[in-house]
Scaffold this active site. Sequence first.
Site, PDB file in Angstrom:
ATOM      1  CG  ASN A  94     -27.984 -14.900 -24.358  1.00  0.00           C
ATOM      2  OD1 ASN A  94     -28.901 -14.459 -23.845  1.00  0.00           O
ATOM      3  ND2 ASN A  94     -27.315 -15.003 -25.647  1.00  0.00           N
ATOM      4  CG  HIS A 164     -22.028  -9.766 -27.253  1.00  0.00           C
ATOM      5  ND1 HIS A 164     -22.461  -8.474 -27.668  1.00  0.00           N
ATOM      6  CD2 HIS A 164     -23.071 -10.415 -27.697  1.00  0.00           C
ATOM      7  CE1 HIS A 164     -23.512  -8.371 -28.333  1.00  0.00           C
ATOM      8  NE2 HIS A 164     -24.112  -9.517 -28.271  1.00  0.00           N
ATOM      9  CG  HIS A 166     -23.199 -15.055 -28.697  1.00  0.00           C
ATOM     10  ND1 HIS A 166     -24.254 -14.946 -28.062  1.00  0.00           N
ATOM     11  CD2 HIS A 166     -23.214 -13.936 -29.474  1.00  0.00           C
ATOM     12  CE1 HIS A 166     -24.980 -13.857 -28.047  1.00  0.00           C
ATOM     13  NE2 HIS A 166     -24.261 -13.359 -28.962  1.00  0.00           N
TER      14      HIS A 166
END
EC number: 2.7.7.53
Length: 212
Positions: A94, A164, A166
């Site tokens: 990220n 997506h 995390h």
Amino acid sequence: MSQQDEQYRVAVGNDGRASVGETSDQPYRVPVSNDENGPASVFEHLWTPYRMAYIRGEGKPTGDHDCPFCLIPKMGDEEGLIVARGRTVFAVLNLYPYNAGHLMVVPYRHVPDYTDLTVEEVAELGDLTQTAMRTIRAVSGAHGFNIGMNQGHIAGAGIADHLHQHVVPRWGGDTNFMPVIGLTRVLPQVLTETRRLLADAWAEHADTGAEA
């Protein structure tokens, strides 16, 4: 009438409206019924005009032609901060991490919802998530993880059109006064170095199974 009730009556008045300037021995209470403006009149306001661009969707991708998750796989691993590439999904750091080592597992296909994934994509997304956890533990000794995905803008997804997941490593005491009060995250390592460490250790932990 009890002493407590009498103190309340004096503090807010017979009509139920809160008064200003009550003495220290009178408890301050905000009535929530029969009071048109009581609760609202005591709320503080936190102004966050910088979030209006996010709310309006300014600068958000409009399709796969400008979606960062579609463009990143076309870059080199170092440039794109890619940790590992699978057949249908990839792992990437990220760019704005919550903690050091915060990465995302992303399908190559530009799809928004978990239900849009194929059986193969679901399996590989889970496999790379497990590998990410094992790798981050080995490299940085993470105490725990926050793992999840936000589905849709209303749920907080920054890029809602491209799914997506995390993977955020956590350590005891990693939430302190710096992010809570200072609005500052302390990251002890640059992203390129984090990517190199995780990428170098990835293969070692990719197929170790439940014994790892």
